[in-house]
Design an enzyme around this catalytic site. Structure first.
Site, PDB file in Angstrom:
ATOM      1  N   ASP A  51     -18.618  52.740 -39.220  1.00 27.27           N
ATOM      2  CA  ASP A  51     -18.374  54.058 -39.593  1.00 27.27           C
ATOM      3  C   ASP A  51     -19.786  54.738 -40.261  1.00 27.27           C
ATOM      4  O   ASP A  51     -19.869  55.789 -39.867  1.00 27.27           O
ATOM      5  CB  ASP A  51     -17.534  54.041 -40.972  1.00 27.27           C
ATOM      6  CG  ASP A  51     -16.072  53.605 -40.363  1.00 27.27           C
ATOM      7  OD1 ASP A  51     -15.752  53.682 -39.164  1.00 27.27           O
ATOM      8  OD2 ASP A  51     -15.336  53.328 -41.239  1.00 27.27           O
TER       9      ASP A  51
ATOM     10  N   GLU B 178     -16.799  56.248 -30.252  1.00 31.25           N
ATOM     11  CA  GLU B 178     -18.071  56.194 -30.361  1.00 31.25           C
ATOM     12  C   GLU B 178     -18.686  57.167 -29.491  1.00 31.25           C
ATOM     13  O   GLU B 178     -19.898  57.029 -29.128  1.00 31.25           O
ATOM     14  CB  GLU B 178     -18.703  54.832 -30.256  1.00 31.25           C
ATOM     15  CG  GLU B 178     -18.913  54.409 -28.929  1.00 31.25           C
ATOM     16  CD  GLU B 178     -17.525  53.396 -28.326  1.00 31.25           C
ATOM     17  OE1 GLU B 178     -17.334  52.767 -27.585  1.00 31.25           O
ATOM     18  OE2 GLU B 178     -16.615  53.645 -29.197  1.00 31.25           O
TER      19      GLU B 178
END
Length: 391
Positions: A276, A303
């Site tokens: 994160d 991502e």
């Protein structure tokens, strides 16, 4: 039906207490809206002010000082609630200083009783000043998305200001003091208008809350919770609209698909919390890069990120892509005092005659080639990049 002052006073207290209780209960449910708690306090204070003035019909200390002080504080609270709601940085000290100034005048008038004309002018001026300040914040400092509720609430305060201006004009008119019936009618009108205005103000504040809730829910529905960027649906919706507008004008638009290299390995080796942080780090890097005006960035999934550059040709798009790639490669993410190296592969597509979906497909194919050819690189959707750009 005849409404005497006692009946109007009881009605006013009942309306004030009901509205105060309603806003207090709403505040217990809508905990994320601080303005609601401030407005609830304001309505309780103004209800107490009405009680103080009703218990002291002779206009002595309880009514003249306590009652007027509570009214001033209630107005200050309403103003601050509006400022908090529209996110205008107003400090408490300014409304409280104005409240103190009005209270000082009231103390002076209690010690040295003024003429009826002067008292009427000051009484009207106090209301007009508060109303004007709140109208200014509502109309000049509110976001565009709250305009409907702000305009309605401002209209209520404008009506309040107009009433007290008219009342002051009538009070200072020659002969008013000698007309007992007219003076009684003015007091009755003041009580009745205060009840109506309190109800309308509460309606305005409720509309403000409803419109803010709608705006916040709409924003949440379009925002990625981790990065604060547009989510997939939002960036596709906004990107398609912007690209189609450019196509209609015959302008080239470009699309970049950016994928963080070996992101699964980062999660596996460092944990999902580190993953994160890497995603947020990537967003910070992109925001540092000087992107072309009108660029739209969103989280496309996992991502992967989508950057839409409306009206931007291939050469500028590749410069932007290379700027992000090189800056990210040179700036590792920080996690628990350690550095995590991060790179990105970028697929770029741009054309004046391709629709948004076709640009996405072409950029995705270019991204696949970038991954296949070793990662940490920029690939153009055509057979080769524009001759003026070295990738």
């Amino acid at each position: 039906m005849h409404l005497d002052l006692f009946t109007l006073g009881v009605m006013g207290l009942a309306v004030g207490a009901t509205i105060s209780l309603s806003f207090t209960l709403l505040g217990l449910v809508l905990r994320g809206m601080p303005a609601l708690r401030i407005w609830a306090a304001a309505f309780w204070i103004i209800t107490l002010a009405g009680l103080a003035q009703g218990l002291d019909e002779r206009d002595t200390f309880l009514s003249a000082i306590v009652g007027n002080a509570l009214i001033a504080i209630a107005n200050a609270a309403m103003l601050m609630g509006i400022a908090v709601h529209v996110r205008y940085p107003l400090r408490w000290r300014w409304p409280l200083l104005l409240s103190a100034a009005f209270l000082g005048l009231q103390v002076l008038f209690l010690l040295v009783p003024p003429s009826q004309s002067l008292e009427a002018i000051v009484f009207g001026a106090k209301s007009v000043v508060w109303d004007a300040w709140m109208i200014w914040v509502l109309l000049r400092r509110s976001p565009r998305d709250l305009r409907v509720s702000c305009m309605f609430t401002a209209l209520v305060f404008a009506a309040d200001a107009a009433f007290y201006l008219l009342r002051s004009v009538v009070m200072v008119a020659p002969g008013t003091a000698s007309q007992v019936l007219l003076a009684t009618q003015l007091v009755t009108a003041n009580y009745l208008f205060a009840i109506i205005c309190t109800f309308l103000v509460s309606t305005g504040f409720t509309l403000l809350l409803a419109e803010r809730l709608t705006l916040d829910l709409r924003t949440m529905a379009r925002t990625d919770g981790l990065t604060g960027l547009r989510n997939r649906n939002a960036v596709i919706e906004d990107g398609r609209r912007a690209v189609e507008a450019c196509r209609a004008r015959g302008q080239t638009s470009s699309v970049l698909l950016l994928d963080l290299d070996r992101f699964k390995a980062i999660n596996d080796n460092w944990g999902h919390h580190a993953g994160d942080e890497v995603l947020r780090h990537f967003v910070q890097i992109v925001r540092v890069v000087q992107l072309p005006e009108g660029a739209l960035l969103g989280r496309y999934g996992g991502e992967e990120f989508l950057l839409v550059l409306p009206g931007i040709d291939a050469a500028q798009a590749i410069v932007a892509a290379e700027g992000v790639r090189s800056r990210l490669a040179a700036a590792p993410a920080q996690h628990s005092g350690e550095q995590i190296g991060v790179t990105t592969s970028v697929g770029v597509a741009g054309a004046a005659d391709m629709d948004f979906d076709a640009l996405i497909t072409a950029a995705d194919a270019a991204l696949y080639r970038a991954k296949h050819h070793g990662r940490n690189r920029v690939e153009w959707a055509g057979h080769r990049a524009p001759a003026t750009i070295a990738v």
